[in-house]
Design an enzyme around this catalytic site. Structure first.
Site, PDB file in Angstrom:
ATOM      1  N   GLU A 167       0.845  -1.202   0.000  1.00 56.43           N
ATOM      2  CA  GLU A 167       0.000   0.000   0.000  1.00 56.43           C
ATOM      3  C   GLU A 167       0.878   1.248   0.000  1.00 56.43           C
ATOM      4  O   GLU A 167       2.036   1.218   0.450  1.00 56.43           O
ATOM      5  CB  GLU A 167      -0.887  -0.033   1.263  1.00 56.43           C
ATOM      6  CG  GLU A 167      -1.831   1.146   1.371  1.00 56.43           C
ATOM      7  CD  GLU A 167      -2.931   0.945   2.419  1.00 56.43           C
ATOM      8  OE1 GLU A 167      -2.860  -0.021   3.200  1.00 56.43           O
ATOM      9  OE2 GLU A 167      -3.863   1.772   2.431  1.00 56.43           O
ATOM     10  N   TYR A 225      -6.628  -9.144  11.404  1.00 53.07           N
ATOM     11  CA  TYR A 225      -5.331  -8.803  11.981  1.00 53.07           C
ATOM     12  C   TYR A 225      -5.202  -9.408  13.376  1.00 53.07           C
ATOM     13  O   TYR A 225      -6.176  -9.464  14.124  1.00 53.07           O
ATOM     14  CB  TYR A 225      -5.157  -7.285  12.055  1.00 53.07           C
ATOM     15  CG  TYR A 225      -4.862  -6.675  10.697  1.00 53.07           C
ATOM     16  CD1 TYR A 225      -3.595  -6.765  10.144  1.00 53.07           C
ATOM     17  CD2 TYR A 225      -5.854  -6.032   9.959  1.00 53.07           C
ATOM     18  CE1 TYR A 225      -3.305  -6.229   8.886  1.00 53.07           C
ATOM     19  CE2 TYR A 225      -5.582  -5.491   8.709  1.00 53.07           C
ATOM     20  CZ  TYR A 225      -4.302  -5.596   8.181  1.00 53.07           C
ATOM     21  OH  TYR A 225      -4.019  -5.073   6.946  1.00 53.07           O
ATOM     22  N   GLU A 269      -5.960  -9.239   3.458  1.00 55.64           N
ATOM     23  CA  GLU A 269      -5.158  -8.577   4.504  1.00 55.64           C
ATOM     24  C   GLU A 269      -5.128  -9.484   5.728  1.00 55.64           C
ATOM     25  O   GLU A 269      -6.184  -9.843   6.270  1.00 55.64           O
ATOM     26  CB  GLU A 269      -5.739  -7.210   4.890  1.00 55.64           C
ATOM     27  CG  GLU A 269      -5.602  -6.179   3.790  1.00 55.64           C
ATOM     28  CD  GLU A 269      -6.040  -4.770   4.191  1.00 55.64           C
ATOM     29  OE1 GLU A 269      -5.890  -4.407   5.385  1.00 55.64           O
ATOM     30  OE2 GLU A 269      -6.530  -4.050   3.318  1.00 55.64           O
ATOM     31  N   ASN A 284     -12.503  -1.251  -0.911  1.00 55.59           N
ATOM     32  CA  ASN A 284     -11.793  -1.873   0.217  1.00 55.59           C
ATOM     33  C   ASN A 284     -12.452  -1.441   1.519  1.00 55.59           C
ATOM     34  O   ASN A 284     -12.731  -0.252   1.706  1.00 55.59           O
ATOM     35  CB  ASN A 284     -10.329  -1.405   0.229  1.00 55.59           C
ATOM     36  CG  ASN A 284      -9.629  -1.748   1.547  1.00 55.59           C
ATOM     37  OD1 ASN A 284      -9.337  -2.922   1.824  1.00 55.59           O
ATOM     38  ND2 ASN A 284      -9.381  -0.748   2.382  1.00 55.59           N
ATOM     39  N   GLU A 285     -12.707  -2.386   2.393  1.00 57.98           N
ATOM     40  CA  GLU A 285     -13.293  -2.075   3.712  1.00 57.98           C
ATOM     41  C   GLU A 285     -14.352  -0.982   3.571  1.00 57.98           C
ATOM     42  O   GLU A 285     -14.290   0.058   4.238  1.00 57.98           O
ATOM     43  CB  GLU A 285     -12.205  -1.680   4.718  1.00 57.98           C
ATOM     44  CG  GLU A 285     -11.262  -2.831   5.009  1.00 57.98           C
ATOM     45  CD  GLU A 285     -10.361  -2.646   6.235  1.00 57.98           C
ATOM     46  OE1 GLU A 285     -10.344  -1.545   6.819  1.00 57.98           O
ATOM     47  OE2 GLU A 285      -9.683  -3.622   6.605  1.00 57.98           O
ATOM     48  N   GLN A 313       2.245  -6.071   5.486  1.00 60.17           N
ATOM     49  CA  GLN A 313       2.418  -5.680   4.107  1.00 60.17           C
ATOM     50  C   GLN A 313       3.842  -6.003   3.656  1.00 60.17           C
ATOM     51  O   GLN A 313       4.667  -6.355   4.484  1.00 60.17           O
ATOM     52  CB  GLN A 313       2.144  -4.201   3.952  1.00 60.17           C
ATOM     53  CG  GLN A 313       0.698  -3.817   4.286  1.00 60.17           C
ATOM     54  CD  GLN A 313       0.313  -2.421   3.820  1.00 60.17           C
ATOM     55  OE1 GLN A 313       1.069  -1.774   3.124  1.00 60.17           O
ATOM     56  NE2 GLN A 313      -0.863  -1.957   4.226  1.00 60.17           N
TER      57      GLN A 313
END
Ligand code: AHR
Length: 499
Positions: free
Chosen positions: A26, A246, A302, A173-174, A351
């Protein structure tokens, strides 16, 4: 309690898609700028502005796919700002990540050049939150249309005659959060509208990916609604649903240090990482209710650990160190993805460089490989291999998590790759390994191990690295197979190839 691993080398379950070993880059902190892009004029060796040391290290781990340009950045990104003469490119504020100036010197051409240098697939994430439908439509036309059209001509003017092959395209995204704070019902309709204009040009067939729910340790039920709503209302228009998860030690407010943690924190992190299995089980059950043929896949685009940033660094840059604890989280997560390879088509660790659970860290011209990098290197033989039927019986580590985690796969030439972790912070694990199906011998074996917080620094970049593993003995070969004993040191990941 005896620890037992049994692998049936005659029983293949499902092929593991190499994309499970994918990455995410990103425009965030020093991921793209410095981590990947230094510019052609840089003293750091580069090919057309992309740093060569990073490319060489990434080529070694066979990166199959990279997602770009975000993340939250994707829904603020206007692709036309990042094409044409770099001197004339628009400068903008990266409002989401640190409020720094984004000069757009790394754009579509540069990203697709990175993928070409790595020989990997691009996965482009379009802007739904603040972008227009026509803008998304034109981006796809710009990249993939061969013929005569305003966007294909613009691409030619910018020096690229042939279109690129772009298979994976994310539509937002999200979108429940940074991508527009939408309700699921609203996004499902918006998704349908945008997806209509994400066209297949010529023989470039796009695999459309819809934004899925964010998920959180222990709170899965809260997120079911998003998945169900998308399946009910838009499933005919996407191929993959993106999930994010996450691993934190505590709450989002108190994530804890990447390197300075207690044994209790260590086990808590592993326990939270293993929740990934629950996330996949619960969401795939919803998906399957609407799609029993399993056409729609999970794109876990992710995942990884998220701690407090390194002291003294910009909080918006998400720069964190990476220890043996992260290596075990990576190994356990990849084992979980492998075990769900029938429904998980892709996964992208967050990432690539210098951000969150990065495989590479840089400091100016210096570069180091993290323990997580070594796990990806040790696991690369699982890519596109057949997952074998296997079972483990074991005690617990810290009375919190199972002692072991493993995957066993087989390549066409018959070679079996076994990867196995001992999660115990301080105790060796003796494991009795049964390989059913023939007389096997060990072709190579390596181990990554250390203290739970061992890590590499720029002053000492080789503290954690794989070495040969000798802690095994063959006990017996008989008609049914081969019996071995493994002695796995505390906090370790082992890879063995047997044939
Ligand atoms: O990876 C960092 C951020 O985490 C991404 O930009 C966003 O999608 C997620 O919340």
């Amino acid at each position: 309690m005896a620890n037992i691993l049994a692998i049936n080398t005659k029983q293949e379950r499902v092929k593991i898609d190499r994309n499970i070993y994918g990455h995410f880059a990103e425009h965030l902190g020093r991921c793209i700028y410095e981590g990947v892009w230094v510019g052609e004029g840089s003293a750091i060796p580069n090919t057309r502005g992309i740093r060569s040391d990073v490319v060489n290290a990434l080529r070694k781990i066979n990166i199959p796919v990279i997602r770009w340009p975000g993340g939250c950045f994707a829904d603020e990104y206007h692709w036309k700002d990042g094409i044409g003469n770099p001197a004339n490119r628009k400068r903008m504020v990266n409002t989401h990540w640190g409020g720094v100036v984004e000069d757009n010197s790394f754009g579509t051409h540069e990203f697709l050049d990175l993928c070409a240098q790595l020989d990997c697939e691009p996965y482009i994430n379009g802007n739904v939150g603040s972008g227009e439908v026509a803008e998304m439509q034109e981006w796809v036309e710009y990249m993939t249309f061969k013929g005569e059209s305003p966007m294909a001509n613009l691409r030619r003017q910018n020096g690229r005659d042939e279109p690129w092959a772009v298979k994976y395209f994310g539509i937002g995204n999200e979108n429940w959060g940074c991508g527009g704070n939408m309700r699921a019902e609203y996004y499902a309709d918006v998704y349908r509208r945008y997806a209509t204009y994400v066209r297949n040009f010529d023989d470039n067939k796009i695999y459309r990916i819809a934004s899925g729910p964010g998920t959180e340790y222990g709170h899965e039920k809260l997120n079911h609604c998003w998945t169900r709503t998308m399946m009910e209302n838009a499933r005919h228009m996407f191929d993959g649903l993106a999930l994010h998860y996450y691993t934190c030690i505590g709450t989002w407010q108190e994530k804890g240090s990447a390197t300075d943690f207690t044994e209790a924190d260590y086990y808590k992190t592993l326990r939270n990482a293993l929740w990934l299995d629950e996330v996949i089980k619960q969401h795939s059950a919803i998906i399957e209710r609407f799609d029993p043929e399993k056409r729609i896949k999970i794109i876990f685009d992710e995942w990884g650990t998220w701690y407090d940033v390194e002291p003294g660094t910009n909080p918006g840059f998400l720069y964190q160190q990476n220890t043996m604890r992260d290596a075990l989280v990576a190994a356990a997560s990849l084992h979980i993805f492998n075990s769900h390879a029938d429904v998980v088509h892709m996964a992208n660790i967050a990432q690539l460089v210098n951000v969150l659970q990065a495989v590479i860290l840089t400091d100016g011209a210096k570069m180091l490989l993290t323990p997580t990098y070594h796990v990806f290197n040790m696991f690369k033989d699982h890519q596109d291999a057949e997952l074998l039927e296997s079972h483990q019986l074991c005690g617990t580590a810290g009375e919190v998590v199972p002692l072991l985690s493993h995957s066993a796969t087989q390549k066409e030439d018959g070679a079996v790759t076994l990867t196995v972790c001992n999660f115990s912070a301080d105790k060796e694990a003796e494991v009795s390994l049964s390989l059913l199906g023939g007389h096997m011998s060990v072709r190579n074996a390596e181990i990554l191990s250390g203290g739970t917080s061992s890590h590499n620094t720029f002053g000492s970049p080789q503290t954690v690295r794989p070495v040969d593993f000798t802690g095994f003995r063959i006990d017996e070969h008989n008609k049914t197979g081969t019996q071995m004993t493994l002695n796995l040191p505390a906090c370790s990941v082992v890879k063995m190839t047997v044939k």
